[in-house]
Design a protein around this motif. Sequence first.
Motif, mmCIF file in Angstrom:
data_model
loop_
_atom_site.group_PDB
_atom_site.id
_atom_site.type_symbol
_atom_site.label_atom_id
_atom_site.label_comp_id
_atom_site.label_asym_id
_atom_site.label_seq_id
_atom_site.Cartn_x
_atom_site.Cartn_y
_atom_site.Cartn_z
ATOM 1 N N SER A 116 0.827 -1.207 0.000
ATOM 2 C CA SER A 116 0.000 0.000 0.000
ATOM 3 C C SER A 116 0.863 1.260 0.000
ATOM 4 C CB SER A 116 -0.926 0.003 1.221
ATOM 5 O OG SER A 116 -1.849 -1.066 1.166
ATOM 6 N N LEU A 117 1.933 1.236 0.763
ATOM 7 C CA LEU A 117 2.846 2.385 0.799
ATOM 8 C C LEU A 117 3.567 2.543 -0.539
ATOM 9 C CD1 LEU A 117 4.366 1.939 4.377
ATOM 10 C CD2 LEU A 117 2.626 3.584 3.645
ATOM 11 N N ALA A 118 3.954 1.420 -1.147
ATOM 12 C CA ALA A 118 4.631 1.475 -2.449
ATOM 13 C C ALA A 118 3.688 2.004 -3.525
ATOM 14 C CB ALA A 118 5.138 0.080 -2.831
ATOM 15 N N ASN A 119 2.422 1.595 -3.460
ATOM 16 C CA ASN A 119 1.419 2.070 -4.409
ATOM 17 C C ASN A 119 1.272 3.588 -4.316
ATOM 18 O OD1 ASN A 119 -1.197 2.826 -5.529
ATOM 19 N ND2 ASN A 119 -1.721 0.666 -5.562
ATOM 20 N N ALA A 120 1.153 4.097 -3.092
ATOM 21 C CA ALA A 120 1.014 5.544 -2.891
ATOM 22 C C ALA A 120 2.275 6.280 -3.326
ATOM 23 C CB ALA A 120 0.712 5.832 -1.419
ATOM 24 N N ALA A 121 3.432 5.713 -2.994
ATOM 25 C CA ALA A 121 4.697 6.342 -3.388
ATOM 26 C C ALA A 121 4.833 6.379 -4.905
ATOM 27 C CB ALA A 121 5.871 5.580 -2.767
ATOM 28 N N TRP A 122 4.342 5.335 -5.567
ATOM 29 C CA TRP A 122 4.379 5.295 -7.029
ATOM 30 C C TRP A 122 3.612 6.471 -7.622
ATOM 31 C CZ3 TRP A 122 0.686 5.146 -10.859
ATOM 32 C CH2 TRP A 122 1.157 4.888 -12.151
ATOM 33 N N ILE A 123 2.472 6.784 -7.039
ATOM 34 C CA ILE A 123 1.664 7.912 -7.527
ATOM 35 C C ILE A 123 2.466 9.202 -7.493
ATOM 36 C CG2 ILE A 123 -0.264 9.424 -6.892
ATOM 37 C CD1 ILE A 123 -1.229 7.075 -8.423
ATOM 38 N N PHE A 124 3.136 9.475 -6.381
ATOM 39 C CA PHE A 124 3.919 10.708 -6.261
ATOM 40 C C PHE A 124 5.065 10.735 -7.281
ATOM 41 C CE2 PHE A 124 2.066 10.607 -1.901
ATOM 42 C CZ PHE A 124 1.462 11.856 -1.931
ATOM 43 N N ALA A 125 5.743 9.613 -7.446
ATOM 44 C CA ALA A 125 6.852 9.545 -8.404
ATOM 45 C C ALA A 125 6.340 9.704 -9.835
ATOM 46 C CB ALA A 125 7.603 8.219 -8.250
ATOM 47 N N TRP A 126 5.247 9.043 -10.147
ATOM 48 C CA TRP A 126 4.663 9.081 -11.491
ATOM 49 C C TRP A 126 4.224 10.492 -11.869
ATOM 50 C CZ3 TRP A 126 4.552 5.929 -15.543
ATOM 51 C CH2 TRP A 126 3.569 6.088 -16.528
ATOM 52 N N HIS A 127 3.502 11.131 -10.975
ATOM 53 C CA HIS A 127 2.989 12.475 -11.260
ATOM 54 C C HIS A 127 4.091 13.540 -11.240
ATOM 55 C CE1 HIS A 127 -1.510 12.049 -11.319
ATOM 56 N NE2 HIS A 127 -1.146 10.851 -10.893
ATOM 57 N N SER A 128 5.218 13.192 -10.683
ATOM 58 C CA SER A 128 6.372 14.102 -10.704
ATOM 59 C C SER A 128 7.286 13.803 -11.882
ATOM 60 C CB SER A 128 7.173 13.971 -9.397
ATOM 61 O OG SER A 128 6.374 14.300 -8.273
ATOM 62 N N HIS A 129 6.860 12.840 -12.727
ATOM 63 C CA HIS A 129 7.631 12.422 -13.906
ATOM 64 C C HIS A 129 9.008 11.885 -13.536
ATOM 65 C CE1 HIS A 129 4.792 14.003 -16.977
ATOM 66 N NE2 HIS A 129 4.481 14.858 -16.017
ATOM 67 N N ARG A 130 9.096 11.311 -12.355
ATOM 68 C CA ARG A 130 10.328 10.633 -11.949
ATOM 69 C C ARG A 130 10.155 9.147 -12.280
ATOM 70 N NH1 ARG A 130 11.606 13.616 -6.103
ATOM 71 N NH2 ARG A 130 11.741 15.737 -6.964
ATOM 72 N N ILE A 131 10.272 8.858 -13.547
ATOM 73 C CA ILE A 131 9.927 7.531 -14.054
ATOM 74 C C ILE A 131 10.825 6.426 -13.498
ATOM 75 C CG2 ILE A 131 9.484 6.160 -16.098
ATOM 76 C CD1 ILE A 131 7.561 8.519 -15.608
ATOM 77 N N PRO A 132 12.141 6.604 -13.438
ATOM 78 C CA PRO A 132 12.978 5.549 -12.839
ATOM 79 C C PRO A 132 12.554 5.212 -11.406
ATOM 80 C CG PRO A 132 14.350 7.098 -14.030
ATOM 81 C CD PRO A 132 12.984 7.709 -13.972
ATOM 82 N N LEU A 133 12.206 6.253 -10.636
ATOM 83 C CA LEU A 133 11.766 6.021 -9.259
ATOM 84 C C LEU A 133 10.409 5.313 -9.239
ATOM 85 C CD1 LEU A 133 12.514 6.503 -6.306
ATOM 86 C CD2 LEU A 133 11.297 8.696 -6.418
ATOM 87 N N SER A 134 9.550 5.661 -10.184
ATOM 88 C CA SER A 134 8.241 5.002 -10.254
ATOM 89 C C SER A 134 8.404 3.508 -10.561
ATOM 90 C CB SER A 134 7.347 5.669 -11.307
ATOM 91 O OG SER A 134 7.751 5.341 -12.627
ATOM 92 N N VAL A 135 9.367 3.165 -11.395
ATOM 93 C CA VAL A 135 9.631 1.755 -11.699
ATOM 94 C C VAL A 135 10.072 1.016 -10.436
ATOM 95 C CG1 VAL A 135 11.132 0.151 -12.958
ATOM 96 C CG2 VAL A 135 10.164 2.139 -14.131
ATOM 97 N N LEU A 136 10.907 1.654 -9.646
ATOM 98 C CA LEU A 136 11.367 1.044 -8.398
ATOM 99 C C LEU A 136 10.191 0.737 -7.477
ATOM 100 C CD1 LEU A 136 13.542 0.187 -6.356
ATOM 101 C CD2 LEU A 136 13.713 2.594 -5.651
ATOM 102 N N PHE A 137 9.313 1.714 -7.289
ATOM 103 C CA PHE A 137 8.153 1.502 -6.422
ATOM 104 C C PHE A 137 7.214 0.443 -7.001
ATOM 105 C CE2 PHE A 137 8.957 6.040 -4.926
ATOM 106 C CZ PHE A 137 9.526 5.628 -3.736
ATOM 107 N N MET A 138 7.076 0.431 -8.318
ATOM 108 C CA MET A 138 6.222 -0.568 -8.958
ATOM 109 C C MET A 138 6.770 -1.976 -8.739
ATOM 110 S SD MET A 138 3.455 -1.161 -10.697
ATOM 111 C CE MET A 138 2.931 0.327 -11.573
ATOM 112 N N LEU A 139 8.080 -2.119 -8.832
ATOM 113 C CA LEU A 139 8.691 -3.428 -8.621
ATOM 114 C C LEU A 139 8.574 -3.879 -7.163
ATOM 115 C CD1 LEU A 139 11.883 -3.167 -10.883
ATOM 116 C CD2 LEU A 139 9.730 -4.369 -11.352
ATOM 117 N N ILE A 140 8.653 -2.922 -6.229
ATOM 118 C CA ILE A 140 8.443 -3.246 -4.814
ATOM 119 C C ILE A 140 7.013 -3.738 -4.612
ATOM 120 C CG2 ILE A 140 8.256 -2.287 -2.483
ATOM 121 C CD1 ILE A 140 10.569 -0.397 -3.209
#
Length: 286
Positions: free
Chosen positions: A118-142
């Motif tokens: 749940s925390l990774a899902n929420a963190a993914w949203i922040f990374a995605w909407h900030s266009h920090r795509i590499p970070l979003s991939v990390l959260f998605m994999l977690i």
Amino acid sequence: MDNMKNTKSIKNATQTKTVKNVKGLTSLKILNTVTFLFMVLVNVLANTLPLNNANTGQVSDSYPNLFAPAAFTFAIWGLIYFLLALFLLYQWGLFNGSNDTRKNEIVKKISRYFILSSLANAAWIFAWHSHRIPLSVLFMLILLACLAAIAGILTKEEFSLKEIILMRLPFSIYFGWVTVAALANIVVLFVSLGWSGWGGPEQFRTAIMLMLGLIIGVWIMMKNKDIAYGLTVIWAYAGILVKHLSANGFQGQYHAIVITTSICIAVLALTVLFVWAAKKTHPLKL
């Protein structure tokens, strides 16, 4: 006298341990609920505000690629959140007695992964909407790893029909969708980096990702004997196919992708039928 004292000490120690276990389980249930609500709130606000002046779909559209599914397929998030909410109510004993020892043991086993997911899902949203795509991939994999761990735990259990609906089904569908979402996220990463590896046109690279998803989907479906997972992957691939065939999408101009996606759906469907046939002795296990 000594025997009476020892018996009393053992009894007190057992009671103390029981109280600690109950408190620990209650804490896990609270954390499960709070982190889930936080995840849902973040996702809702990200699209209603919207976060960083763009909803989740608009961010995706800013990285055009041939792997993204049609918009209607994302409605599955509503089903996922609804089923997860049922699971949370079930853990609190709404549909069954709160003293169900077996249920509580399963909840204890999966809670740490659910909380982190749940925390990774929420963190993914922040990374995605900030266009920090590499970070979003990390959260998605977690997130994917957590769901894989939960699936591994639940696969070892024999469930009744009610338990299937309230415990296994939510995570099967969630896991299936995130499997494809992780691949889509990686494709977006390639686009954001301007990477054109593997040679050949974009159709070729997309076909490779589609086949990779097929291999992963079939392997997990066969390993976990999880039909709901497979049907979810089919749903995602159907969305990709619809986008390529529709007038609002690519209008069928990428023939290689249409053919590859169709083959993947056919193989996935056959695997679903195979798993279903192999489990006739356990008809309730989805």
